[in-house]
Write a protein that holds these residues in place. Structure first.
Motif, PDB file in Angstrom:
ATOM      1  N   ASP A  42      -0.532  53.620 -78.236  1.00  0.00           N
ATOM      2  CA  ASP A  42       0.059  54.955 -78.424  1.00  0.00           C
ATOM      3  C   ASP A  42      -1.002  56.056 -78.368  1.00  0.00           C
ATOM      4  OD1 ASP A  42       2.577  55.925 -78.535  1.00  0.00           O
ATOM      5  OD2 ASP A  42       2.754  55.926 -80.707  1.00  0.00           O
ATOM      6  N   ASP A  43      -1.866  55.979 -77.368  1.00  0.00           N
ATOM      7  CA  ASP A  43      -3.004  56.890 -77.294  1.00  0.00           C
ATOM      8  C   ASP A  43      -2.719  58.138 -76.466  1.00  0.00           C
ATOM      9  OD1 ASP A  43      -2.841  55.808 -74.795  1.00  0.00           O
ATOM     10  OD2 ASP A  43      -4.877  54.997 -74.745  1.00  0.00           O
ATOM     11  N   GLY A  44      -1.456  58.379 -76.185  1.00  0.00           N
ATOM     12  CA  GLY A  44      -1.112  59.565 -75.418  1.00  0.00           C
ATOM     13  C   GLY A  44      -1.289  59.399 -73.927  1.00  0.00           C
ATOM     14  N   GLY A  45      -1.453  58.160 -73.470  1.00  0.00           N
ATOM     15  CA  GLY A  45      -1.608  57.907 -72.044  1.00  0.00           C
ATOM     16  C   GLY A  45      -0.280  57.979 -71.305  1.00  0.00           C
ATOM     17  N   THR A  46      -0.323  57.590 -70.037  1.00  0.00           N
ATOM     18  CA  THR A  46       0.851  57.752 -69.175  1.00  0.00           C
ATOM     19  C   THR A  46       1.523  56.433 -68.792  1.00  0.00           C
ATOM     20  OG1 THR A  46      -0.552  57.754 -67.193  1.00  0.00           O
ATOM     21  CG2 THR A  46      -0.080  59.886 -68.212  1.00  0.00           C
ATOM     22  N   LEU A  47       1.046  55.321 -69.314  1.00  0.00           N
ATOM     23  CA  LEU A  47       1.639  54.028 -68.967  1.00  0.00           C
ATOM     24  C   LEU A  47       3.128  54.001 -69.288  1.00  0.00           C
ATOM     25  CD1 LEU A  47       1.616  51.031 -68.150  1.00  0.00           C
ATOM     26  CD2 LEU A  47       0.700  50.501 -70.434  1.00  0.00           C
ATOM     27  N   GLN A  48       3.506  54.420 -70.491  1.00  0.00           N
ATOM     28  CA  GLN A  48       4.915  54.407 -70.867  1.00  0.00           C
ATOM     29  C   GLN A  48       5.741  55.319 -69.968  1.00  0.00           C
ATOM     30  OE1 GLN A  48       5.599  55.189 -75.013  1.00  0.00           O
ATOM     31  NE2 GLN A  48       4.926  53.161 -75.650  1.00  0.00           N
ATOM     32  N   LEU A  49       5.171  56.449 -69.570  1.00  0.00           N
ATOM     33  CA  LEU A  49       5.906  57.374 -68.703  1.00  0.00           C
ATOM     34  C   LEU A  49       6.210  56.731 -67.352  1.00  0.00           C
ATOM     35  CD1 LEU A  49       4.036  60.733 -69.414  1.00  0.00           C
ATOM     36  CD2 LEU A  49       6.233  59.957 -70.330  1.00  0.00           C
ATOM     37  N   ASP A  50       5.259  55.985 -66.811  1.00  0.00           N
ATOM     38  CA  ASP A  50       5.506  55.299 -65.541  1.00  0.00           C
ATOM     39  C   ASP A  50       6.597  54.246 -65.692  1.00  0.00           C
ATOM     40  OD1 ASP A  50       3.812  56.390 -63.434  1.00  0.00           O
ATOM     41  OD2 ASP A  50       2.116  55.733 -64.638  1.00  0.00           O
ATOM     42  N   ASP A  97       9.931  56.003 -65.823  1.00  0.00           N
ATOM     43  CA  ASP A  97      10.363  56.437 -64.490  1.00  0.00           C
ATOM     44  C   ASP A  97      10.981  55.279 -63.717  1.00  0.00           C
ATOM     45  OD1 ASP A  97       9.582  59.042 -64.861  1.00  0.00           O
ATOM     46  OD2 ASP A  97       7.643  58.826 -63.853  1.00  0.00           O
ATOM     47  N   LEU A  98      10.393  54.100 -63.854  1.00  0.00           N
ATOM     48  CA  LEU A  98      10.947  52.926 -63.174  1.00  0.00           C
ATOM     49  C   LEU A  98      12.284  52.522 -63.790  1.00  0.00           C
ATOM     50  CD1 LEU A  98       7.746  50.750 -62.600  1.00  0.00           C
ATOM     51  CD2 LEU A  98       8.930  52.208 -60.958  1.00  0.00           C
ATOM     52  N   PHE A  99      12.419  52.691 -65.108  1.00  0.00           N
ATOM     53  CA  PHE A  99      13.717  52.436 -65.745  1.00  0.00           C
ATOM     54  C   PHE A  99      14.801  53.304 -65.098  1.00  0.00           C
ATOM     55  CE2 PHE A  99      12.159  51.056 -70.274  1.00  0.00           C
ATOM     56  CZ  PHE A  99      11.734  49.850 -69.739  1.00  0.00           C
ATOM     57  N   ASP A 100      14.489  54.565 -64.867  1.00  0.00           N
ATOM     58  CA  ASP A 100      15.454  55.483 -64.264  1.00  0.00           C
ATOM     59  C   ASP A 100      15.781  55.097 -62.828  1.00  0.00           C
ATOM     60  OD1 ASP A 100      15.735  57.053 -66.507  1.00  0.00           O
ATOM     61  OD2 ASP A 100      14.216  58.512 -65.900  1.00  0.00           O
ATOM     62  N   ALA A 101      14.769  54.665 -62.095  1.00  0.00           N
ATOM     63  CA  ALA A 101      14.955  54.377 -60.670  1.00  0.00           C
ATOM     64  C   ALA A 101      15.654  53.041 -60.434  1.00  0.00           C
ATOM     65  CB  ALA A 101      13.603  54.393 -59.954  1.00  0.00           C
ATOM     66  N   TRP A 102      15.404  52.046 -61.282  1.00  0.00           N
ATOM     67  CA  TRP A 102      15.983  50.713 -61.096  1.00  0.00           C
ATOM     68  C   TRP A 102      16.603  50.225 -62.409  1.00  0.00           C
ATOM     69  CZ3 TRP A 102      11.489  52.001 -58.418  1.00  0.00           C
ATOM     70  CH2 TRP A 102      11.589  51.922 -57.035  1.00  0.00           C
ATOM     71  N   LEU A 128      -4.369  52.695 -62.790  1.00  0.00           N
ATOM     72  CA  LEU A 128      -3.864  51.508 -62.095  1.00  0.00           C
ATOM     73  C   LEU A 128      -2.360  51.366 -62.257  1.00  0.00           C
ATOM     74  CD1 LEU A 128      -5.414  49.376 -60.403  1.00  0.00           C
ATOM     75  CD2 LEU A 128      -6.873  50.895 -61.743  1.00  0.00           C
ATOM     76  N   ALA A 129      -1.850  51.656 -63.446  1.00  0.00           N
ATOM     77  CA  ALA A 129      -0.408  51.563 -63.663  1.00  0.00           C
ATOM     78  C   ALA A 129       0.340  52.551 -62.782  1.00  0.00           C
ATOM     79  CB  ALA A 129      -0.087  51.821 -65.139  1.00  0.00           C
ATOM     80  N   HIS A 130      -0.202  53.753 -62.643  1.00  0.00           N
ATOM     81  CA  HIS A 130       0.436  54.777 -61.819  1.00  0.00           C
ATOM     82  C   HIS A 130       0.442  54.367 -60.344  1.00  0.00           C
ATOM     83  CE1 HIS A 130       2.192  58.692 -61.424  1.00  0.00           C
ATOM     84  NE2 HIS A 130       1.225  59.160 -60.634  1.00  0.00           N
ATOM     85  N   ILE A 131      -0.663  53.814 -59.901  1.00  0.00           N
ATOM     86  CA  ILE A 131      -0.739  53.332 -58.513  1.00  0.00           C
ATOM     87  C   ILE A 131       0.245  52.192 -58.292  1.00  0.00           C
ATOM     88  CG2 ILE A 131      -2.205  52.137 -56.830  1.00  0.00           C
ATOM     89  CD1 ILE A 131      -4.594  53.660 -58.123  1.00  0.00           C
ATOM     90  N   LEU A 132       0.261  51.242 -59.212  1.00  0.00           N
ATOM     91  CA  LEU A 132       1.132  50.069 -59.076  1.00  0.00           C
ATOM     92  C   LEU A 132       2.597  50.477 -59.055  1.00  0.00           C
ATOM     93  CD1 LEU A 132       1.059  46.956 -58.954  1.00  0.00           C
ATOM     94  CD2 LEU A 132       1.134  46.938 -61.450  1.00  0.00           C
ATOM     95  N   ALA A 133       2.976  51.420 -59.912  1.00  0.00           N
ATOM     96  CA  ALA A 133       4.367  51.878 -59.953  1.00  0.00           C
ATOM     97  C   ALA A 133       4.762  52.537 -58.641  1.00  0.00           C
ATOM     98  CB  ALA A 133       4.562  52.856 -61.113  1.00  0.00           C
ATOM     99  N   PRO A 185       7.424  43.997 -64.103  1.00  0.00           N
ATOM    100  CA  PRO A 185       6.926  42.901 -64.955  1.00  0.00           C
ATOM    101  C   PRO A 185       5.479  43.097 -65.395  1.00  0.00           C
ATOM    102  CG  PRO A 185       8.218  42.011 -63.141  1.00  0.00           C
ATOM    103  CD  PRO A 185       8.038  43.476 -62.862  1.00  0.00           C
ATOM    104  N   ALA A 186       4.610  43.513 -64.466  1.00  0.00           N
ATOM    105  CA  ALA A 186       3.204  43.701 -64.820  1.00  0.00           C
ATOM    106  C   ALA A 186       3.030  44.865 -65.791  1.00  0.00           C
ATOM    107  CB  ALA A 186       2.371  43.941 -63.565  1.00  0.00           C
ATOM    108  N   LEU A 187       3.791  45.937 -65.611  1.00  0.00           N
ATOM    109  CA  LEU A 187       3.663  47.078 -66.502  1.00  0.00           C
ATOM    110  C   LEU A 187       4.190  46.750 -67.901  1.00  0.00           C
ATOM    111  CD1 LEU A 187       4.565  50.145 -64.250  1.00  0.00           C
ATOM    112  CD2 LEU A 187       2.368  49.052 -64.651  1.00  0.00           C
ATOM    113  N   LEU A 188       5.260  45.966 -67.965  1.00  0.00           N
ATOM    114  CA  LEU A 188       5.768  45.558 -69.275  1.00  0.00           C
ATOM    115  C   LEU A 188       4.776  44.624 -69.969  1.00  0.00           C
ATOM    116  CD1 LEU A 188       9.541  44.991 -68.415  1.00  0.00           C
ATOM    117  CD2 LEU A 188       8.574  46.825 -69.821  1.00  0.00           C
TER     118      LEU A 188
END
Length: 266
Positions: free
Chosen positions: A86-94, A97-102, A60-65, A74-77
């Protein structure tokens, strides 16, 4: 969305290769054309965070991003605040990526988090600052000041952050904060500070670590054992030898593994 809900509800979909099996459906949804689904996506994301379903959370986080871009931040934060396992998921990576873009929007939101009354939100804000200001050249002082935060979790997180490349923004102050942290009232802060001093080999640091080998908290003694490893000082070896007879089995095991022949100083 109905297909996604149905497939996420099927336990059989969570086996090996699950991310690959969901990829086509997720990519179909993570498009700006799906931005109108933002309220539904955010609701589902929050629900999966509450359920501690990290796989569905990440989808869901990947779709939302992808669908909402900076509007998703805001929702991802918020999701990070409530779920930092810290389970090795991808939420932080998304989020990164948004930090870099905006960058401007990201910095504003992260600074709002740092100023929050909620400790969990402050933790996410400080993490965000350490990502946005990777080398600690702009916001070192803000994270360093959080070493006196009233919440032990926040102070412990600062110790860990200062042991990364972020600490190179002001190495002398970072070292002073870490040394002070080894005497913090909270054992989780002392433990994080001792672990963070692992790569610091000055005699003064070794003396601090030797003192922590007698800490009342076993988690601090455990970290002291690892941080004292391979130090040439006789005091360090003596401390490790004492820890091999510690009343805590984990501390004993760490000391035995860390204990080796002293290395020669050049």
């Amino acid at each position: 969305m109905s297909e996604l809900d149905a497939r996420l509800a099927m336990d059989v979909e969570r086996g090996p290769g699950a991310r690959r099996r969901f990829e086509r459906l997720v990519e179909q949804l993570r498009t700006p054309a799906a931005a109108f689904l933002q309220p539904e996506l955010e609701l589902r994301l929050a629900g999966y965070v509450d359920a501690d379903d990290s796989f569905a959370r990440d989808q869901l986080a990947h779709i939302l991003a992808g669908a909402c871009g900076e509007e998703a931040l805001p929702a991802l934060l918020r999701a990070l605040v409530r779920d930092r396992n810290d389970d090795g998921g991808t939420l932080q990576l998304d989020v990164m990526d948004l930090f870099d873009a905006w960058p401007e929007t990201s910095l504003r939101l992260v600074l709002d988090c740092v100023a929050s009354d909620d400790p969990g939100t402050r933790l996410v804000g400080l993490w965000g600052l350490s990502i946005i200001d990777f080398g600690g050249t702009k916001y070192f002082g803000m994270i360093a000041d959080a070493a006196s935060d009233p919440e032990p979790r926040v102070r412990a997180d600062v110790m860990s952050t200062l042991s990364t490349i972020f600490g190179t923004g002001n190495p002398s102050r970072a070292l002073a904060i870490l040394i002070a942290g080894t005497d913090d009232a909270a054992p989780e802060v002392r433990s994080a500070a001792v672990a963070a001093l692992h790569s610091q080999h000055a005699d003064m640091v070794t003396d601090v670590l030797v003192a922590r080998a007698d800490d009342v908290a076993p988690e601090v003694r455990y970290q002291a054992a690892w941080s004292l490893a391979r130090r040439p000082a006789s005091e360090a070896r003596a401390a490790l030898e004492r820890l091999t007879t510690d009343q805590d089995a984990n501390v004993c095991d760490a000391a035995r593994q860390a204990l080796g022949p002293p290395t020669s100083s050049l």
